[in-house]
Write a protein that holds these residues in place. Structure first.
Motif: not given
Length: 158
Positions: A59-73, A75-78, A83-84
């Motif tokens: 699961v960790h190596r799957s494209d679906a998991f990477r896509e969820v993490r990419r979408r999260y990052r 938004f969250v990083a910028p 805000f900081l």
């Protein structure tokens, strides 16, 4: 007649869900702490089903998991950086330009009060934007990934 105290009589069942790793020799057939797998000939061999660790890595190596993490990052990083920087600008302005922050805007309300209330407003807007982004961009993909993972782990003994 005295009964021998074994795992069943000691109050701990062999299938106890709180017993993550049974002691060697307790309910296992191969003496290693896990159930021995039998192949077609009846001899002990490797278990053909994937382990929970194998499923996790898959699961960790799957494209679906990477896509969820990419979408999260994405938004969250910028958002966190913006805000900081906004918060640091408020703190720096309050310490280095007290005359600017004390300038009245309307009546007794000054620039510092407006900027401080802006911090609260920004926090609420950022929370709303995060929840909206998660609902629209990540929740469905994460739920699909969760269902797939549960299907893979179904039948695995814990």
């Amino acid at each position: 007649m005295e009964k021998e105290a074994g795992p069943e009589t000691a109050g701990v069942r062999l299938d106890d869900p709180w017993d993550d790793v049974p002691a060697p020799g307790r309910g296992d057939q191969d003496g290693t702490g896990g159930a021995a797998a039998l192949d077609a000939s009846g001899a002990a061999g490797p278990d053909p089903r994937p382990s929970a660790a194998d499923i996790y890595l898959e699961v960790h190596r799957s494209d679906a998991f990477r896509e969820v993490r990419r979408r999260y990052r994405r938004f969250v990083a910028p958002a966190a950086l913006a805000f900081l920087l906004w918060y640091l600008a408020y703190v720096v302005a309050a310490t280095t330009a007290p005359a600017l922050m004390a300038r009245p805007v309307a009546g007794a309300v000054n620039v510092a009060m407006v900027a401080g209330l802006g911090q609260f407003l920004t926090t609420f807007l950022l929370t709303w934007a995060y929840a909206r982004h998660a609902r629209l961009r990540r929740d469905r993909a994460a739920l699909d990934l969760r269902w797939d993972t549960q299907e893979m782990t179904r039948g695995l003994e814990r």
